[in-house]
Write a protein that holds these residues in place. Structure first.
Motif, PDB file in Angstrom:
ATOM      1  N   GLY A 243     -35.458 -79.836  17.903  1.00 28.13           N
ATOM      2  CA  GLY A 243     -36.836 -79.822  17.420  1.00 28.13           C
ATOM      3  C   GLY A 243     -37.621 -81.032  17.887  1.00 28.13           C
ATOM      4  O   GLY A 243     -38.772 -80.916  18.313  1.00 28.13           O
ATOM      5  N   ALA A 244     -37.001 -82.209  17.829  1.00 33.73           N
ATOM      6  CA  ALA A 244     -37.678 -83.427  18.296  1.00 33.73           C
ATOM      7  C   ALA A 244     -37.884 -83.388  19.803  1.00 33.73           C
ATOM      8  O   ALA A 244     -38.933 -83.811  20.317  1.00 33.73           O
ATOM      9  CB  ALA A 244     -36.869 -84.660  17.894  1.00 33.73           C
ATOM     10  N   ILE A 245     -36.885 -82.884  20.531  1.00 29.14           N
ATOM     11  CA  ILE A 245     -37.032 -82.767  21.984  1.00 29.14           C
ATOM     12  C   ILE A 245     -38.150 -81.800  22.335  1.00 29.14           C
ATOM     13  O   ILE A 245     -38.939 -82.031  23.260  1.00 29.14           O
ATOM     14  CB  ILE A 245     -35.697 -82.327  22.616  1.00 29.14           C
ATOM     15  N   GLY A 246     -38.239 -80.706  21.591  1.00 30.89           N
ATOM     16  CA  GLY A 246     -39.273 -79.708  21.875  1.00 30.89           C
ATOM     17  C   GLY A 246     -40.686 -80.229  21.734  1.00 30.89           C
ATOM     18  O   GLY A 246     -41.614 -79.690  22.338  1.00 30.89           O
ATOM     19  N   GLN A 247     -40.876 -81.299  20.947  1.00 30.97           N
ATOM     20  CA  GLN A 247     -42.209 -81.859  20.779  1.00 30.97           C
ATOM     21  C   GLN A 247     -42.701 -82.574  22.036  1.00 30.97           C
ATOM     22  O   GLN A 247     -43.885 -82.903  22.124  1.00 30.97           O
ATOM     23  CB  GLN A 247     -42.225 -82.823  19.593  1.00 30.97           C
ATOM     24  N   TRP A 248     -41.825 -82.803  22.996  1.00 31.81           N
ATOM     25  CA  TRP A 248     -42.235 -83.440  24.247  1.00 31.81           C
ATOM     26  C   TRP A 248     -42.476 -82.424  25.354  1.00 31.81           C
ATOM     27  O   TRP A 248     -42.778 -82.804  26.485  1.00 31.81           O
ATOM     28  CB  TRP A 248     -41.193 -84.466  24.681  1.00 31.81           C
TER      29      TRP A 248
ATOM     30  N   LEU B 222     -50.485 -80.448  18.150  1.00 38.05           N
ATOM     31  CA  LEU B 222     -51.802 -81.057  18.299  1.00 38.05           C
ATOM     32  C   LEU B 222     -52.891 -80.196  17.662  1.00 38.05           C
ATOM     33  O   LEU B 222     -53.743 -80.698  16.920  1.00 38.05           O
ATOM     34  CB  LEU B 222     -52.102 -81.287  19.780  1.00 38.05           C
ATOM     35  N   LEU B 223     -52.880 -78.902  17.915  1.00 38.26           N
ATOM     36  CA  LEU B 223     -53.908 -78.037  17.342  1.00 38.26           C
ATOM     37  C   LEU B 223     -53.787 -77.967  15.819  1.00 38.26           C
ATOM     38  O   LEU B 223     -54.800 -77.909  15.114  1.00 38.26           O
ATOM     39  CB  LEU B 223     -53.812 -76.636  17.946  1.00 38.26           C
ATOM     40  N   ARG B 224     -52.564 -77.984  15.301  1.00 42.35           N
ATOM     41  CA  ARG B 224     -52.396 -77.971  13.844  1.00 42.35           C
ATOM     42  C   ARG B 224     -52.914 -79.284  13.241  1.00 42.35           C
ATOM     43  O   ARG B 224     -53.570 -79.282  12.192  1.00 42.35           O
ATOM     44  CB  ARG B 224     -50.930 -77.760  13.491  1.00 42.35           C
ATOM     45  N   ASP B 225     -52.617 -80.405  13.892  1.00 44.26           N
ATOM     46  CA  ASP B 225     -53.097 -81.691  13.391  1.00 44.26           C
ATOM     47  C   ASP B 225     -54.620 -81.759  13.408  1.00 44.26           C
ATOM     48  O   ASP B 225     -55.251 -82.202  12.437  1.00 44.26           O
ATOM     49  CB  ASP B 225     -52.528 -82.835  14.231  1.00 44.26           C
ATOM     50  N   LEU B 226     -55.223 -81.351  14.515  1.00 44.38           N
ATOM     51  CA  LEU B 226     -56.672 -81.428  14.626  1.00 44.38           C
ATOM     52  C   LEU B 226     -57.367 -80.498  13.637  1.00 44.38           C
ATOM     53  O   LEU B 226     -58.453 -80.800  13.148  1.00 44.38           O
ATOM     54  CB  LEU B 226     -57.102 -81.072  16.055  1.00 44.38           C
TER      55      LEU B 226
ATOM     56  N   GLY C 273     -51.172 -89.033  18.551  1.00 42.32           N
ATOM     57  CA  GLY C 273     -51.049 -89.693  19.849  1.00 42.32           C
ATOM     58  C   GLY C 273     -49.895 -89.185  20.682  1.00 42.32           C
ATOM     59  O   GLY C 273     -50.024 -89.028  21.901  1.00 42.32           O
ATOM     60  N   ARG C 274     -48.752 -88.909  20.053  1.00 43.02           N
ATOM     61  CA  ARG C 274     -47.598 -88.440  20.822  1.00 43.02           C
ATOM     62  C   ARG C 274     -47.871 -87.091  21.462  1.00 43.02           C
ATOM     63  O   ARG C 274     -47.486 -86.850  22.609  1.00 43.02           O
ATOM     64  CB  ARG C 274     -46.360 -88.356  19.926  1.00 43.02           C
ATOM     65  N   ALA C 275     -48.558 -86.199  20.737  1.00 41.79           N
ATOM     66  CA  ALA C 275     -48.862 -84.883  21.293  1.00 41.79           C
ATOM     67  C   ALA C 275     -49.829 -84.997  22.469  1.00 41.79           C
ATOM     68  O   ALA C 275     -49.644 -84.354  23.510  1.00 41.79           O
ATOM     69  CB  ALA C 275     -49.439 -83.974  20.209  1.00 41.79           C
ATOM     70  N   TRP C 276     -50.884 -85.817  22.322  1.00 48.59           N
ATOM     71  CA  TRP C 276     -51.807 -86.039  23.442  1.00 48.59           C
ATOM     72  C   TRP C 276     -51.059 -86.613  24.642  1.00 48.59           C
ATOM     73  O   TRP C 276     -51.279 -86.188  25.785  1.00 48.59           O
ATOM     74  CB  TRP C 276     -52.918 -87.011  23.034  1.00 48.59           C
TER      75      TRP C 276
ATOM     76  N   ALA D 156     -47.788 -86.398  25.416  1.00 49.93           N
ATOM     77  CA  ALA D 156     -46.877 -85.430  26.030  1.00 49.93           C
ATOM     78  C   ALA D 156     -47.626 -84.445  26.916  1.00 49.93           C
ATOM     79  O   ALA D 156     -47.219 -84.178  28.061  1.00 49.93           O
ATOM     80  CB  ALA D 156     -46.103 -84.685  24.940  1.00 49.93           C
ATOM     81  N   LEU D 157     -48.734 -83.913  26.427  1.00 52.36           N
ATOM     82  CA  LEU D 157     -49.509 -82.963  27.232  1.00 52.36           C
ATOM     83  C   LEU D 157     -50.089 -83.639  28.470  1.00 52.36           C
ATOM     84  O   LEU D 157     -50.088 -83.061  29.566  1.00 52.36           O
ATOM     85  CB  LEU D 157     -50.628 -82.359  26.387  1.00 52.36           C
ATOM     86  N   GLY D 158     -50.594 -84.860  28.303  1.00 53.83           N
ATOM     87  CA  GLY D 158     -51.141 -85.572  29.451  1.00 53.83           C
ATOM     88  C   GLY D 158     -50.092 -85.860  30.511  1.00 53.83           C
ATOM     89  O   GLY D 158     -50.362 -85.775  31.709  1.00 53.83           O
ATOM     90  N   LEU D 159     -48.871 -86.205  30.076  1.00 53.59           N
ATOM     91  CA  LEU D 159     -47.797 -86.476  31.036  1.00 53.59           C
ATOM     92  C   LEU D 159     -47.435 -85.227  31.830  1.00 53.59           C
ATOM     93  O   LEU D 159     -47.232 -85.299  33.051  1.00 53.59           O
ATOM     94  CB  LEU D 159     -46.570 -87.011  30.302  1.00 53.59           C
ATOM     95  N   TRP D 160     -47.348 -84.084  31.165  1.00 55.13           N
ATOM     96  CA  TRP D 160     -47.006 -82.849  31.891  1.00 55.13           C
ATOM     97  C   TRP D 160     -48.121 -82.446  32.856  1.00 55.13           C
ATOM     98  O   TRP D 160     -47.846 -82.058  33.997  1.00 55.13           O
ATOM     99  CB  TRP D 160     -46.740 -81.727  30.895  1.00 55.13           C
ATOM    100  N   ALA D 161     -49.370 -82.543  32.409  1.00 51.83           N
ATOM    101  CA  ALA D 161     -50.476 -82.200  33.305  1.00 51.83           C
ATOM    102  C   ALA D 161     -50.529 -83.163  34.486  1.00 51.83           C
ATOM    103  O   ALA D 161     -50.698 -82.747  35.647  1.00 51.83           O
ATOM    104  CB  ALA D 161     -51.795 -82.223  32.532  1.00 51.83           C
ATOM    105  N   GLY D 162     -50.378 -84.463  34.216  1.00 56.56           N
ATOM    106  CA  GLY D 162     -50.384 -85.436  35.303  1.00 56.56           C
ATOM    107  C   GLY D 162     -49.221 -85.265  36.248  1.00 56.56           C
ATOM    108  O   GLY D 162     -49.368 -85.399  37.474  1.00 56.56           O
ATOM    109  N   ALA D 163     -48.028 -84.942  35.702  1.00 56.94           N
ATOM    110  CA  ALA D 163     -46.869 -84.719  36.563  1.00 56.94           C
ATOM    111  C   ALA D 163     -47.092 -83.530  37.477  1.00 56.94           C
ATOM    112  O   ALA D 163     -46.681 -83.544  38.647  1.00 56.94           O
ATOM    113  CB  ALA D 163     -45.620 -84.502  35.707  1.00 56.94           C
ATOM    114  N   GLY D 164     -47.758 -82.489  36.957  1.00 56.45           N
ATOM    115  CA  GLY D 164     -48.052 -81.336  37.803  1.00 56.45           C
ATOM    116  C   GLY D 164     -48.960 -81.685  38.958  1.00 56.45           C
ATOM    117  O   GLY D 164     -48.755 -81.241  40.101  1.00 56.45           O
TER     118      GLY D 164
END
Length: 372
Positions: A292-297, A306-310, A319-322, A324-332
């Motif tokens: 579960g913790a790994i899946g959050q990354w 992120l959508l539930r928090d917002l 911050g962690r959700a933002w 993680a998403l930024g890292l995946w988009a940037g890595a792509g």
């Protein structure tokens, strides 16, 4: 005297060759391979539901220290290891902990015992805590009987939903269902752009435009129409756009590095690896080990959180959700540029793009010049 020209005889046409049949060994191998894929799909989608069970769910407790141990023992009798009791000072501190998503709920003991739930965090944990309120009520009734009083003299345990779901989505079905379009939409966008757009920078631009437009459309439907999302409209749209880009961009990046095989790698990573451990339909604590913790990354888990928090928990640290998403988009994006640099020696285009553009230039040169 006239001469007659005789047309040369047409060469004899050879009969079409029969299409070679697939070897029997390959037939069996393909069939078994497809069956194995079905097995993997069933395992990936059924494993979280079959193995899910609450374990160490953080729940705040506002109670005298001597009562916490007894409360923990009482709750463990019903479901061992399900709850991790976190002491807090009072009811206000418990509410603050729920609103910041540090805990899933709270138990307040004293003259007016109360159980605080947060259906917006998870309907499953809300039901679990409601059941705990019943167990607590039974315990208070037994204490009253043991002291010689009537069971009706025991104080009533109130249950309060401090962070309820939207009135338009009281069961949370819309919020939960919203997470799959993010995953599927990102995959469709990444695959389509990989197949239809040639060139590194062109694909990056296409992913950016697609994610931005898709985020607006998704929030327009889920928030403006269905009411499943809450909070600031444009912030939600930005989060949805980043979640789409975090799925689509890695797929185009894998394609840049591996060719068409990157599509399969991206789809398997997002659908069969990231989605089952995303915690989108159940709390991450329900998953075994640390999955579960790994899946959050991964994008599905980070996007859902992120959508539930917002929507419902503006006080939570997203911050962690933002990140993680930024890292995946940037890595792509980085993979797209690196892949094209490696194959073509420049930012754009890659070898395939170079051939296509050469054909396009040749076609343009072959067109007759316009008459002045």
């Amino acid at each position: 005297m006239s001469s007659t020209t005789v047309a040369p005889a047409a060469p004899p046409t050879s009969p079409p060759r029969p299409v070679p049949r697939t070897p029997w060994g390959r037939v069996v191998a393909v069939a078994l391979g497809v069956a194995a894929v079905v097995g993997v799909l069933v395992l990936a989608f059924s494993w979280p539901a079959v193995t899910a069970e609450p374990k160490d769910l953080p729940v705040a407790v506002a109670s005298p220290e001597q009562a916490v141990a007894g409360l923990g023992a009482t709750l463990d009798e019903a479901q061992p290891g399900a709850l991790d009791l976190v002491p807090v000072a009072d009811r206000d501190a418990a509410v603050a902990a729920v609103e910041s998503r540090d805990v899933y709920g709270a138990i307040v003991l004293g003259e007016t015992p109360e159980v605080l739930t947060a259906s917006a965090a998870s309907t499953v944990t809300s039901q679990l805590l409601t059941a705990a309120a019943g167990q607590l009520q039974d315990g208070l009734a037994q204490q009253a009987l043991a002291s010689g009083a009537d069971a009706s003299a025991a104080p009533t345990v109130a249950v309060t939903d401090v962070v309820p779901l939207s009135a338009d989505d009281p069961r949370g079905a819309g919020l939960t269902a919203a997470m799959f379009p993010l995953l599927l939409g990102g995959m469709i966008g990444g695959i389509a752009i990989s197949l239809l757009v040639v060139g590194a920078v062109r694909r990056v631009l296409a992913v950016s435009v697609y994610a931005a437009a898709g985020g607006v459309v998704l929030v327009a439907v889920l928030q403006s129409w269905f009411g499943a999302l809450q909070g600031d409209w444009w912030t939600n749209a930005g989060a949805a756009a980043l979640a789409l880009a975090a799925v689509a961009a890695p797929i185009t990046g894998f394609v840049a590095l591996l060719g068409r095989a990157g599509i399969a790698l991206g789809a398997v990573t997002m659908m069969l690896v990231a989605n089952p451990i995303s915690g989108a339909t159940m709390p991450p604590e329900f998953l075994p080990w640390h999955w579960g913790a790994i899946g959050q990354w991964f994008p599905p888990g980070a996007g859902a959180t992120l959508l539930r928090d917002l929507s419902y928990f503006p006080a939570a640290d997203a911050g962690r959700a933002w990140l993680a998403l930024g890292l995946w988009a940037g890595a792509g994006v980085v993979m797209s540029l690196v892949g094209h640099l490696r194959t073509a020696g420049g930012l754009e285009p890659d070898a395939e793009a170079a051939r296509d553009e050469a054909l396009e230039r040749a076609a343009q040169l072959a067109e007759p010049a316009p008459q002045g």
